[in-house]
Motif scaffolding. Sequence first.
Motif, PDB file in Angstrom:
ATOM      1  N   TYR A   1       0.826  -1.206   0.000  1.00 23.77           N
ATOM      2  CA  TYR A   1       0.000   0.000   0.000  1.00 23.77           C
ATOM      3  C   TYR A   1       0.864   1.262   0.000  1.00 23.77           C
ATOM      4  CZ  TYR A   1      -3.810  -3.197   1.183  1.00 23.77           C
ATOM      5  OH  TYR A   1      -4.732  -4.214   1.164  1.00 23.77           O
TER       6      TYR A   1
ATOM      7  N   THR B   1       0.943   4.454  -2.918  1.00 26.05           N
ATOM      8  CA  THR B   1       0.906   5.898  -2.708  1.00 26.05           C
ATOM      9  C   THR B   1       2.211   6.566  -3.152  1.00 26.05           C
ATOM     10  OG1 THR B   1       1.502   5.422  -0.391  1.00 26.05           O
ATOM     11  CG2 THR B   1      -0.798   5.882  -0.871  1.00 26.05           C
TER      12      THR B   1
ATOM     13  N   HIS C   1      -5.973   2.344   3.768  1.00 31.09           N
ATOM     14  CA  HIS C   1      -4.639   2.947   3.825  1.00 31.09           C
ATOM     15  C   HIS C   1      -4.699   4.442   3.513  1.00 31.09           C
ATOM     16  CE1 HIS C   1      -0.321   3.419   3.092  1.00 31.09           C
ATOM     17  NE2 HIS C   1      -0.630   3.960   1.926  1.00 31.09           N
ATOM     18  N   VAL C   2      -5.434   4.814   2.462  1.00 34.71           N
ATOM     19  CA  VAL C   2      -5.578   6.233   2.116  1.00 34.71           C
ATOM     20  C   VAL C   2      -6.334   6.970   3.216  1.00 34.71           C
ATOM     21  CG1 VAL C   2      -6.520   7.842   0.416  1.00 34.71           C
ATOM     22  CG2 VAL C   2      -5.455   5.719  -0.337  1.00 34.71           C
ATOM     23  N   ARG C   3      -7.308   6.302   3.807  1.00 32.76           N
ATOM     24  CA  ARG C   3      -8.029   6.916   4.934  1.00 32.76           C
ATOM     25  C   ARG C   3      -7.077   7.213   6.088  1.00 32.76           C
ATOM     26  NH1 ARG C   3      -8.556   5.212  10.465  1.00 32.76           N
ATOM     27  NH2 ARG C   3     -10.373   6.277  11.341  1.00 32.76           N
TER      28      ARG C   3
ATOM     29  N   TYR D   1       2.945   6.734   8.656  1.00 33.41           N
ATOM     30  CA  TYR D   1       1.805   7.408   8.026  1.00 33.41           C
ATOM     31  C   TYR D   1       1.950   8.927   8.115  1.00 33.41           C
ATOM     32  CZ  TYR D   1      -1.221   3.400   7.012  1.00 33.41           C
ATOM     33  OH  TYR D   1      -1.769   2.281   6.463  1.00 33.41           O
TER      34      TYR D   1
ATOM     35  N   LEU E   1      -6.062  13.396  -1.292  1.00 33.08           N
ATOM     36  CA  LEU E   1      -6.471  12.156  -0.628  1.00 33.08           C
ATOM     37  C   LEU E   1      -7.969  11.913  -0.769  1.00 33.08           C
ATOM     38  CD1 LEU E   1      -4.265  12.524   2.584  1.00 33.08           C
ATOM     39  CD2 LEU E   1      -3.866  11.021   0.643  1.00 33.08           C
TER      40      LEU E   1
ATOM     41  N   MET F   1      -8.572  10.538  -4.203  1.00 30.77           N
ATOM     42  CA  MET F   1      -8.142   9.143  -4.251  1.00 30.77           C
ATOM     43  C   MET F   1      -9.181   8.227  -3.603  1.00 30.77           C
ATOM     44  SD  MET F   1      -4.140   9.840  -3.321  1.00 30.77           S
ATOM     45  CE  MET F   1      -3.745   8.121  -3.008  1.00 30.77           C
ATOM     46  N   LEU F   2      -9.736   8.635  -2.469  1.00 29.93           N
ATOM     47  CA  LEU F   2     -10.774   7.834  -1.818  1.00 29.93           C
ATOM     48  C   LEU F   2     -12.001   7.690  -2.705  1.00 29.93           C
ATOM     49  CD1 LEU F   2     -10.649   9.012   1.921  1.00 29.93           C
ATOM     50  CD2 LEU F   2     -10.140   6.739   1.037  1.00 29.93           C
TER      51      LEU F   2
END
Length: 604
Positions: free
Chosen positions: A259, A263, A298-300, A324, A336, A339-340
């Motif tokens: 992950y 990113t 992961h993005v969260r 992170y 972000l 991306m979500l």
Amino acid sequence: MPMSEQRYLVAARKYRPQLFRELVAQEHVTETLKNALRLDRIGHAYLFSGPRGVGKTTAARLLAKAINCQTPLDQREDGAEPCRRCEACLAFEEGRSLNVLEIDAASNNRVEDVRELRETVRIPPQGARKKVYIIDEVHMLSNAAFNALLKTLEEPPPHVLFIFATTEPHKVLPTILSRCQRFDFRRIPVENIVARLREVCAAEGVEADDESLMLLARKGDGALRDALSAFDQAVSLCGTRLRYAELAQALGVVDIDLYFQVTEHVRTGNGAGMLQLVERVVGAGYDLQEFVIGLAEHVRNLLVARTLPDLSLIEAGEATRRRYAQVAEAFTEADLLRMLGLLAEAETALKQSAHPRLRLELTLLRLASLPHAVDLRRVLEQLDRLAQSAPEAPAAASSSAAADPSRGRTAGLSRLSTPTGSTTPQPAAPGSNLGSGPFGPPALQVRPSEKPGDSLAQATQSAAALMVAEAPEASFETLVSRWADVVQQIKQVRIHVGLLLEESRPLRLMHDTLELAVPGEHAERLLRNQETFLITQLHAHLSEAISIRRIRFVVQDRSVAATSAALPEEPEDPLELLRRLQQQVPALQQLIDRFGCEPLWQGN
């Protein structure tokens, strides 16, 4: 004990709570039950509902054991806990108690089964205070079985206690629910599961790092029983020494490093790296939908690290949380969030896609080519710094600014971005260095080969091109020139809104907010309720020139409110009041003229 007499028990059964205080993360239930024991206010029927593996059946067994415990309450721990020493407690824990009956409603859901239960209810307990019936998965009973149980459940013998457990309370008949005291069990937080797993590891002599325990806890998904089952599997696979890398491979969990690689490819725009990463995911046999779900989480976590100073909302070890926080500095909140959004669309599409790998590759390539958000305020600040540090400004720009000093920085940018005899700057090519920070050097820096006199103009044109390419804004002049046409279009859809807009006028446009002057407070209230409709209409009729997300209404004519406040408290002629409002409110007059109305008052 000889080996032949040893009996292996899974961790979920071996470490099942034997006291109320051992029940994890359900204090709202245990405290209420203990208070009922202390006050001798035990009901005749309870319903325990909640997700799987959170302690519903265990709490029912604890309540049954505590009720029949022969030790006086004042001699028990906390005044309610079962003593675990008397004959009733020992018989219950050894499975030989005849006063606690556990029934599986999934296999005993017929009317005949309920009739048999009604017959056994009449038999009093043997050497105990209550005869307890624990009916698990009670929602599996048929409607006829529920109806056969109603009368017995409402008025049972004084020596009987019913405890129902279910994961789907909405399937239980309302007539049953109304006869029970309901307790809703909660999902167990990851931190509580990790603490319990650490206790089990100490008792079993298993060594595990924090990342491994966190992985097992997340594998449980809020259910301690599932986490303990994963622990048994982990010990069988890895022995008494659990390490994250080996455990993730054994359990088929996607490594978190994958992950972070995703990113990183997003940050650098590496599409080829994305395709190679998909090949690794497919080759390792990971479920693609689970991979996308994990990537969204992961993005969260990156969004949490970018937004909040407190990283406790990230369900990971301390070292991973710091990682992170470090990686999140390379992204903005807008990046972000976009991306979500893409990952949420991909998760839905993968369920129905005939080619899930292709869908995943397209999603990751879109992430890699995603343009980064540009803060217009940052661009304007860079322009200010360039203007202060430039040796001299072009003469044309200086004379224009002196001739019209009232025009703001946006007007100057527009003038410089399309000089006479030149073409409009085009959007920057992919891969060019736009912005600053992790996405490349500043776009407004002056090259050594440039002439000092042209540095400000060229840098300003670059900034204007950047603004046009990545963050288009509305032209206020275009909005004003086409305002009357837009109002006429709106009148055809909602006439009352269009009539009020005829008396309104645009004041200014700041970023994505339009300031609109309205004739009075009545118009301001009505148009505020229609804000979403107005924005939609403006986008529909000015799609090539406008990007508005908010409208701020400015009341400029307060004569109506002032007149209303100055009206005498004595009641006046309604017709006279209507004529006065007709003169003061243009929209009312236009409605009367359009529909041919005339004032009419009908008293009571």
